[in-house]
Design a protein around this motif. Structure first.
Motif, short mmCIF file in Angstrom:
data_model
loop_
_atom_site.label_atom_id
_atom_site.label_comp_id
_atom_site.label_asym_id
_atom_site.label_seq_id
_atom_site.Cartn_x
_atom_site.Cartn_y
_atom_site.Cartn_z
N MET A 1 -28.17 3.81 -8.20
CA MET A 1 -27.23 2.72 -7.92
C MET A 1 -26.45 3.07 -6.65
SD MET A 1 -24.13 1.23 -10.29
CE MET A 1 -25.28 0.81 -11.59
N ASN A 2 -26.32 2.11 -5.75
CA ASN A 2 -25.60 2.31 -4.50
C ASN A 2 -24.15 1.87 -4.68
OD1 ASN A 2 -24.91 2.76 -1.87
ND2 ASN A 2 -25.84 0.87 -1.09
N LEU A 3 -23.27 2.85 -4.84
CA LEU A 3 -21.86 2.53 -5.02
C LEU A 3 -21.15 2.59 -3.68
CD1 LEU A 3 -21.10 4.59 -8.25
CD2 LEU A 3 -21.57 2.15 -8.06
N ARG A 4 -20.52 1.50 -3.30
CA ARG A 4 -19.79 1.45 -2.03
C ARG A 4 -18.30 1.45 -2.32
NH1 ARG A 4 -21.94 -3.13 1.85
NH2 ARG A 4 -20.54 -1.96 3.23
N ILE A 5 -17.59 2.32 -1.65
CA ILE A 5 -16.14 2.39 -1.81
C ILE A 5 -15.49 1.45 -0.80
CG2 ILE A 5 -14.11 3.88 -1.72
CD1 ILE A 5 -15.93 6.21 -2.42
N ALA A 6 -14.71 0.51 -1.31
CA ALA A 6 -14.05 -0.45 -0.43
C ALA A 6 -12.93 0.24 0.36
CB ALA A 6 -13.48 -1.61 -1.24
N LEU A 7 -12.93 0.03 1.66
CA LEU A 7 -11.88 0.59 2.50
C LEU A 7 -10.62 -0.25 2.38
CD1 LEU A 7 -13.92 1.40 5.72
CD2 LEU A 7 -13.08 3.02 4.02
N PRO A 8 -9.46 0.37 2.55
CA PRO A 8 -8.22 -0.41 2.52
C PRO A 8 -8.22 -1.45 3.64
CG PRO A 8 -7.78 1.95 2.41
CD PRO A 8 -9.23 1.81 2.75
N ASP A 9 -7.54 -2.56 3.41
CA ASP A 9 -7.39 -3.59 4.43
C ASP A 9 -6.24 -3.17 5.35
OD1 ASP A 9 -7.00 -5.82 5.99
OD2 ASP A 9 -7.19 -7.25 4.35
N TYR A 10 -6.57 -2.33 6.33
CA TYR A 10 -5.54 -1.77 7.19
C TYR A 10 -4.77 -2.86 7.94
CZ TYR A 10 -7.48 2.91 6.45
OH TYR A 10 -7.89 4.10 5.90
N LYS A 11 -5.45 -3.91 8.34
CA LYS A 11 -4.80 -4.97 9.09
C LYS A 11 -3.71 -5.64 8.26
CE LYS A 11 -5.77 -9.11 11.85
NZ LYS A 11 -6.82 -10.03 12.35
N GLN A 12 -4.05 -5.95 7.01
CA GLN A 12 -3.07 -6.59 6.13
C GLN A 12 -1.92 -5.65 5.80
OE1 GLN A 12 -4.74 -8.10 2.50
NE2 GLN A 12 -2.78 -8.83 1.71
N ILE A 13 -2.26 -4.40 5.52
CA ILE A 13 -1.23 -3.41 5.19
C ILE A 13 -0.28 -3.22 6.37
CG2 ILE A 13 -0.84 -0.96 4.69
CD1 ILE A 13 -3.54 -1.06 3.14
N LYS A 14 -0.85 -3.17 7.56
CA LYS A 14 -0.03 -2.96 8.75
C LYS A 14 0.90 -4.15 8.99
CE LYS A 14 -2.15 -0.83 11.89
NZ LYS A 14 -3.08 -0.47 12.97
N ALA A 15 0.40 -5.35 8.75
CA ALA A 15 1.23 -6.54 8.93
C ALA A 15 2.41 -6.52 7.95
CB ALA A 15 0.39 -7.80 8.73
N SER A 16 2.13 -6.09 6.72
CA SER A 16 3.19 -5.99 5.72
C SER A 16 4.21 -4.92 6.11
CB SER A 16 2.59 -5.67 4.36
OG SER A 16 3.60 -5.47 3.38
N GLN A 17 3.71 -3.78 6.59
CA GLN A 17 4.60 -2.72 7.04
C GLN A 17 5.48 -3.16 8.20
OE1 GLN A 17 2.12 0.65 8.00
NE2 GLN A 17 2.40 1.57 5.99
N GLN A 18 4.86 -3.88 9.13
CA GLN A 18 5.60 -4.33 10.30
C GLN A 18 6.75 -5.24 9.89
OE1 GLN A 18 3.05 -6.16 13.21
NE2 GLN A 18 4.53 -5.93 14.86
N ALA A 19 6.48 -6.12 8.94
CA ALA A 19 7.53 -7.02 8.45
C ALA A 19 8.63 -6.23 7.74
CB ALA A 19 6.92 -8.05 7.50
N THR A 20 8.22 -5.19 7.01
CA THR A 20 9.20 -4.36 6.30
C THR A 20 10.13 -3.66 7.27
OG1 THR A 20 7.72 -3.98 4.41
CG2 THR A 20 9.47 -2.37 4.77
N TRP A 21 9.56 -3.03 8.31
CA TRP A 21 10.39 -2.30 9.27
C TRP A 21 11.23 -3.23 10.14
CZ3 TRP A 21 11.46 2.50 8.42
CH2 TRP A 21 10.54 3.32 7.77
N ALA A 22 10.78 -4.47 10.29
CA ALA A 22 11.54 -5.44 11.09
C ALA A 22 12.72 -6.00 10.30
CB ALA A 22 10.64 -6.58 11.55
N SER A 23 12.69 -5.87 8.98
CA SER A 23 13.79 -6.36 8.15
C SER A 23 14.96 -5.39 8.20
CB SER A 23 13.33 -6.55 6.70
OG SER A 23 12.99 -5.31 6.11
N GLY A 24 16.10 -5.83 7.76
CA GLY A 24 17.27 -4.98 7.81
C GLY A 24 17.64 -4.67 9.24
#
Length: 271
Positions: free
Chosen positions: A1-24
């Motif tokens: 069986m060929n098991l593929r590990i899904a990579l994190p969605d870096y683009k989405q995570i980065k967008a969320s992080q950017q919004a977090t650091w821009a707050s406050g």
């Protein structure tokens, strides 16, 4: 069986992080950390006229420290509002600095453009750690230095992230930022280069535990976001846990708050 590990969605995570650091308003917190940037410039033995890049510069602590030593400084961050605050500080001190909005994982500079790259509590928060480390190495000349200040897992801030993570788990598949505060992880990220580390303590000095929490809930993006995602009961529980953590570390004897927070001061020489 060929098991593929899904990579994190870096683009989405980065967008969320950017919004977090821009707050406050991180600059309210960042200015209290200025001594870390000063000490880091000493650790890398910064010389006048050296070409310096501050990566994930925030409100410019390492940037200003390097500029005060007459270096040729470029400051980058992916949050424009933070660079604006750094620019205000540079102007007020009449320091010459170049500011450029940029992603730490895709720096818009040619190979070996700088003598020194710095980052204080900044690049450690990138979602793709290997890519960020590779970019730091790429833009520094052979024999140049990379200076980092990274919170450790066992220090106060590392434990704070652990407490917050119980209520707001980090994105799946992302390595904890505090791994940048461990010599073993740094050896992996900067394999083939000379890595020296020194454990340091930054002292958080506030009127009380409640004062610290109020400031961080108001101005520090990650804390602000964590509380905003919780219901009233969970907010009260998180608040109690954070206050308990603060009191555990508090070494003040006069009723105020003095909390030592361990970080790793890192100097890397590119081979």
């Amino acid at each position: 069986m060929n098991l593929r590990i899904a990579l994190p969605d870096y683009k989405q995570i980065k967008a969320s992080q950017q919004a977090t650091w821009a707050s406050g308003d991180y600059a309210v917190i960042g200015t209290t950390l200025q001594i870390v940037g000063e000490n880091l410039c000493e650790a890398v033995d910064l010389g006048a006229d050296e070409r310096v890049l501050d990566v994930a510069a925030g409100n410019g602590n390492a940037t200003l420290a390097a500029a005060r030593r007459f270096a040729d400084v470029t400051a980058t961050d992916y949050v424009a509002a933070l660079l604006d605050r750094a620019r205000e500080r540079a102007i007020s001190e009449r320091l010459k600095v170049t500011f450029r909005q940029a992603d730490a994982e895709a720096l818009p500079f040619a190979d070996q453009s700088f003598d020194v790259a710095l980052s204080t509590f900044g690049v450690m928060f990138t979602p793709n750690q290997e890519q960020a480390a590779a970019e730091l190495v790429r833009v520094v000349r052979k024999g140049g230095r990379i200076g980092l200040a990274n919170w450790t897992p066992d220090g106060f801030i590392g434990q704070l992230f652990k407490v917050i993570g119980k209520y707001v788990p980090p994105p799946a598949g992302i390595k904890p930022p505090v791994l940048w505060g461990t010599p073993s992880r740094l050896a992996e990220l900067f394999q083939g280069h000379q890595v020296s580390t020194t454990r340091q303590d930054f002292q958080f000095r506030y009127r009380s535990a409640e004062h610290w929490l109020n400031v961080f809930k108001t101005y520090y993006g990650p804390t602000q976001r964590a509380f905003s995602l919780l219901d009233t009961k969970q907010q009260a529980e998180l608040q109690a846990d954070v206050l308990a953590l603060l009191e555990h570390y508090n070494r003040s004897t006069n009723g105020s708050l003095i909390v030592p927070s361990e970080y790793l001061e890192v100097v890397i020489i590119k081979h």
